[in-house]
Design a protein around this motif. Structure first.
Motif, PDB file in Angstrom:
ATOM      1  N   GLY A 170       0.807  -1.209   0.000  1.00 11.28           N
ATOM      2  CA  GLY A 170       0.000   0.000   0.000  1.00 11.28           C
ATOM      3  C   GLY A 170       0.841   1.259   0.000  1.00 11.28           C
ATOM      4  N   THR A 171       0.162   2.406  -0.153  1.00 13.08           N
ATOM      5  CA  THR A 171       0.810   3.710  -0.122  1.00 13.08           C
ATOM      6  C   THR A 171      -0.042   4.673   0.691  1.00 13.08           C
ATOM      7  OG1 THR A 171       1.722   5.490  -1.468  1.00 13.08           O
ATOM      8  CG2 THR A 171      -0.306   4.487  -2.240  1.00 13.08           C
ATOM      9  N   VAL A 172       0.595   5.623   1.352  1.00  7.92           N
ATOM     10  CA  VAL A 172      -0.098   6.580   2.215  1.00  7.92           C
ATOM     11  C   VAL A 172      -0.323   7.878   1.442  1.00  7.92           C
ATOM     12  CG1 VAL A 172      -0.002   7.888   4.369  1.00  7.92           C
ATOM     13  CG2 VAL A 172       0.930   5.558   4.272  1.00  7.92           C
ATOM     14  N   VAL A 173      -1.557   8.364   1.453  1.00  6.18           N
ATOM     15  CA  VAL A 173      -1.902   9.641   0.837  1.00  6.18           C
ATOM     16  C   VAL A 173      -1.855  10.717   1.925  1.00  6.18           C
ATOM     17  CG1 VAL A 173      -3.666  10.939  -0.414  1.00  6.18           C
ATOM     18  CG2 VAL A 173      -3.359   8.486  -0.862  1.00  6.18           C
ATOM     19  N   ARG A 174      -1.135  11.800   1.665  1.00  7.90           N
ATOM     20  CA  ARG A 174      -0.943  12.844   2.659  1.00  7.90           C
ATOM     21  C   ARG A 174      -1.442  14.196   2.141  1.00  7.90           C
ATOM     22  NH1 ARG A 174       2.681  10.756   6.471  1.00  7.90           N
ATOM     23  NH2 ARG A 174       3.650   8.797   5.788  1.00  7.90           N
ATOM     24  N   ASP A 175      -1.722  15.110   3.072  1.00 11.01           N
ATOM     25  CA  ASP A 175      -2.102  16.462   2.661  1.00 11.01           C
ATOM     26  C   ASP A 175      -0.854  17.276   2.371  1.00 11.01           C
ATOM     27  OD1 ASP A 175      -0.998  17.085   5.098  1.00 11.01           O
ATOM     28  OD2 ASP A 175      -2.916  17.453   6.098  1.00 11.01           O
ATOM     29  N   LYS A 176      -1.027  18.575   2.045  1.00 14.90           N
ATOM     30  CA  LYS A 176       0.105  19.415   1.687  1.00 14.90           C
ATOM     31  C   LYS A 176       1.096  19.555   2.824  1.00 14.90           C
ATOM     32  CE  LYS A 176      -2.497  22.115  -1.708  1.00 14.90           C
ATOM     33  NZ  LYS A 176      -2.961  23.478  -2.103  1.00 14.90           N
ATOM     34  N   ALA A 177       0.605  19.441   4.055  1.00 17.71           N
ATOM     35  CA  ALA A 177       1.496  19.554   5.213  1.00 17.71           C
ATOM     36  C   ALA A 177       2.202  18.244   5.544  1.00 17.71           C
ATOM     37  CB  ALA A 177       0.705  20.032   6.424  1.00 17.71           C
ATOM     38  N   GLY A 178       1.883  17.179   4.806  1.00 17.38           N
ATOM     39  CA  GLY A 178       2.513  15.881   5.046  1.00 17.38           C
ATOM     40  C   GLY A 178       1.798  15.016   6.041  1.00 17.38           C
ATOM     41  N   HIS A 179       0.612  15.453   6.479  1.00 17.61           N
ATOM     42  CA  HIS A 179      -0.141  14.641   7.430  1.00 17.61           C
ATOM     43  C   HIS A 179      -0.859  13.508   6.689  1.00 17.61           C
ATOM     44  CE1 HIS A 179      -0.169  18.676   9.654  1.00 17.61           C
ATOM     45  NE2 HIS A 179       0.735  17.890  10.234  1.00 17.61           N
ATOM     46  N   PRO A 180      -0.837  12.293   7.242  1.00 18.65           N
ATOM     47  CA  PRO A 180      -1.497  11.168   6.566  1.00 18.65           C
ATOM     48  C   PRO A 180      -3.018  11.316   6.574  1.00 18.65           C
ATOM     49  CG  PRO A 180      -0.736  10.506   8.736  1.00 18.65           C
ATOM     50  CD  PRO A 180      -0.201  11.887   8.519  1.00 18.65           C
ATOM     51  N   LEU A 181      -3.621  11.097   5.398  1.00 16.77           N
ATOM     52  CA  LEU A 181      -5.072  11.170   5.272  1.00 16.77           C
ATOM     53  C   LEU A 181      -5.690   9.790   5.100  1.00 16.77           C
ATOM     54  CD1 LEU A 181      -5.371  14.237   2.861  1.00 16.77           C
ATOM     55  CD2 LEU A 181      -5.602  14.198   5.356  1.00 16.77           C
ATOM     56  N   ARG A 182      -5.126   9.022   4.202  1.00 22.51           N
ATOM     57  CA  ARG A 182      -5.674   7.691   3.930  1.00 22.51           C
ATOM     58  C   ARG A 182      -4.563   6.798   3.399  1.00 22.51           C
ATOM     59  NH1 ARG A 182     -10.078   9.407   1.865  1.00 22.51           N
ATOM     60  NH2 ARG A 182     -10.961   7.335   1.445  1.00 22.51           N
ATOM     61  N   MET A 183      -4.843   5.541   3.378  1.00 26.10           N
ATOM     62  CA  MET A 183      -3.874   4.553   2.900  1.00 26.10           C
ATOM     63  C   MET A 183      -4.579   3.637   1.918  1.00 26.10           C
ATOM     64  SD  MET A 183      -1.370   2.239   5.291  1.00 26.10           S
ATOM     65  CE  MET A 183      -0.010   1.293   4.618  1.00 26.10           C
ATOM     66  N   LEU A 184      -4.033   3.531   0.712  1.00 28.06           N
ATOM     67  CA  LEU A 184      -4.616   2.714  -0.344  1.00 28.06           C
ATOM     68  C   LEU A 184      -3.688   1.548  -0.643  1.00 28.06           C
ATOM     69  CD1 LEU A 184      -5.565   5.620  -2.789  1.00 28.06           C
ATOM     70  CD2 LEU A 184      -7.022   4.588  -1.036  1.00 28.06           C
ATOM     71  N   GLY A 185      -4.262   0.418  -0.957  1.00 27.44           N
ATOM     72  CA  GLY A 185      -3.405  -0.719  -1.274  1.00 27.44           C
ATOM     73  C   GLY A 185      -4.168  -1.924  -1.759  1.00 27.44           C
TER      74      GLY A 185
END
Length: 376
Positions: A170-185
Motif C-alpha cells: 500500500g501507499t499513504v496519501v498525505r495532505d500538503k502539510a505531510g499529514h497522513p489522510l488515507r492509505m490505499l493498497g
C-alpha cells in the motif's frame, strides 16, 4: 423531461411552444400582449431563455449517468480482474479509522462488513493470526509515521479455521502539510506460492540429505542400495560398480540380476518381492559376481523400509555385506568335522576290531594255560 436527456427536454419544450403559439394567436395564455407579433416575440424570448439552460442541464445529467454507468462497468471489470488474480483492494481512511474493502478482499479474508463495505481497523487486525499481528502493526506504523513503503506478508485465519498467507502492499496519501489522510493498497493470496516454496525447501533439504547419504555410502566398504516403494532399485553405491564391473551409474533389474549367480537369481528375486509386498525387513544370502576375483562371492543382503507419518513406505534402504570368507570358513569347518567324524568312526572300528582280537587272544591264552595245568 430533463431526466430523459436533451431529447426529452426538446420534446417537452416543443409541446409547450406549440401550445403557447396557439394561445398567443388566439389571445390566451401568459403570452398575451398588444398584438400577435408581440405575443410571438415574447414567446420566442421565453423559449430561448428556457431552452438553453434546460438542454445544458439535461446534457449534464446524461453525462453523469453515463459516467456512473461507466464507473459501474469499470468496477465490475476491476472486481473480475481482482478475483481472477486473487487480489483484493482496500482503502483505509486514517482520520475516520474505517476501511473500505473490495468484494474480493472481503471474500479472501472472510470478514463481514456493513452495507457500505466498511470494516473497522480492529476487525481487520483480528483476521491476522496472533503471531503475525505485531509484524503487520509495525509495517503500518512505519508506513504512516515514517513514510516507509508498506509491504508485509502475514497469515490470516478464515472462519472455517484454515490458514492463508497474504501479501499486502500500500501507499499513504498525505495532505500538503505531510499529514497522513488515507492509505490505499492491495492484498493478494500467496498461499500457493508459500506452499510451493515450502515444497521446494523440503525438496532441497531432501536432495542435500540424499547427497550426504551418497557420500557416506560411497565411503562404506559394503554395497549400499536404495529402492522405490514398489521394490525397484534406484541406486547403488560405488562399491557395487567396483565389485561387479558394471558401468557406473547403470541401475536396472537386468543389471543386478545379471550380477547374481544363476542358481541364486530366482530365489533372490522371490525373497525380495515377498518382503516388498508385505513391507517386512528383507534378508537373503546370494552369490554376487566379483570382477576382480573372477568368481562369485557370497553376500548377505539386508534392507529396511522407511515409512512416512501415515505408515506408507516411501523408500527402501539396504546393504550387501561380503560373507564369502565366513561361508568358506563354515564350509572348511563342516569338511573338517566330517573328516573328524570319519576318522573317529574308523578309529572306533579299529579299536573294536583290536579289542575283539585281544579278547580272542586272551581266551586262547587262558585255554592253553588251563591245558598245561591239567597236564602238570
Amino acid at each position: 423531461a430533463v431526466r430523459f436527456g436533451p431529447g426529452g427536454a426538446s420534446a417537452s419544450l416543443l409541446v409547450f411552444a406549440l401550445l403557447s403559439v396557439w394561445g398567443a394567436i388566439h389571445g390566451r395564455g401568459p403570452f398575451v400582449g398588444r398584438s400577435t407579433t408581440d405575443n410571438v416575440l415574447s414567446l420566442q424570448l421565453f423559449l430561448i431563455v428556457t431552452y438553453i439552460p434546460l438542454l445544458a442541464l439535461a446534457a449534464a445529467i446524461r453525462e453523469r449517468a453515463e459516467a456512473m454507468s461507466e464507473a459501474r462497468r469499470t468496477g465490475e471489470w476491476l472486481n473480475l480482474a481482482l478475483g481472477a488474480g486473487q487480489v483484493g483492494a482496500w482503502d483505509w481512511d486514517i482520520l475516520e479509522g474505517s476501511r473500505t474493502w473490495s468484494e474480493n478482499m472481503r471474500v479472501m479474508f472472510g470478514v463481514g462488513v456493513d452495507g457500505n463495505g466498511r470494516i473497522e481497523s480492529r476487525g481487520y487486525l483480528e483476521t491476522v493470526i496472533p503471531d503475525d499481528r505485531q509484524l503487520v502493526h509495525s509495517a503500518v506504523t512505519q508506513a504512516v509515521e515514517h513514510a516507509k513503503p508498506y509491504e508485509v506478508e502475514f497469515r490470516t485465519a478464515l472462519p472455517d479455521g484454515s490458514i492463508r498467507w497474504m501479501l499486502s502492499k500500500g501507499t499513504v496519501v498525505r495532505d500538503k502539510a505531510g499529514h497522513p489522510l488515507r492509505m490505499l493498497g492491495v492484498s493478494t493470496d500467496i498461499t500457493a506460492r508459500k506452499d510451493a516454496e515450502a515444497a521446494l525447501r523440503s525438496e532441497a533439504a531432501l536432495r542435500e540429505s540424499e547427497a550426504r547419504l551418497r557420500v557416506l555410502a560411497d565411503a562404506m566398504p559394503q554395497i549400499v542400495f536404495t529402492a522405490k516403494p514398489d521394490g525397484t532399485i534406484d541406486y547403488f553405491n560405488r562399491k557395487w560398480y567396483e565389485l561387479t564391473g558394471s558401468p557406473a551409474g547403470e541401475v536396472s533389474p537386468e543389471t543386478w540380476m545379471a550380477a547374481l549367480h544363476p542358481s541364486d537369481r530366482a530365489g533372490g528375486a522371490e525373497s525380495w518381492l515377498a518382503s516388498v509386498s508385505v513391507g517386512r525387513p528383507h534378508e537373503n544370502e546370494a552369490r554376487i559376481w566379483s570382477a576382480g576375483a573372477g568368481t562369485y562371492r557370497w553376500h548377505l543382503a539386508r534392507a529396511l523400509p522407511v515409512r512416512d507419518e501415515s505408515g506408507a513406505i516411501v523408500h527402501w534402504y539396504g546393504t550387501a555385506t561380503d560373507i564369502d570368507d565366513h561361508k568358506r570358513a563354515e564350509q572348511t569347518l563342516r569338511e573338517s568335522e566330517w573328516h573328524l567324524r570319519v576318522l573317529r568312526s574308523e578309529l572306533e572300528t579299529h579299536v573294536a576290531k583290536r579289542t575283539m582280537e585281544l579278547s580272542r587272544a586272551n581266551s586262547t591264552l587262558r585255554q592253553e594255560v588251563d591245558v598245561r595245568r591239567r597236564v602238570e
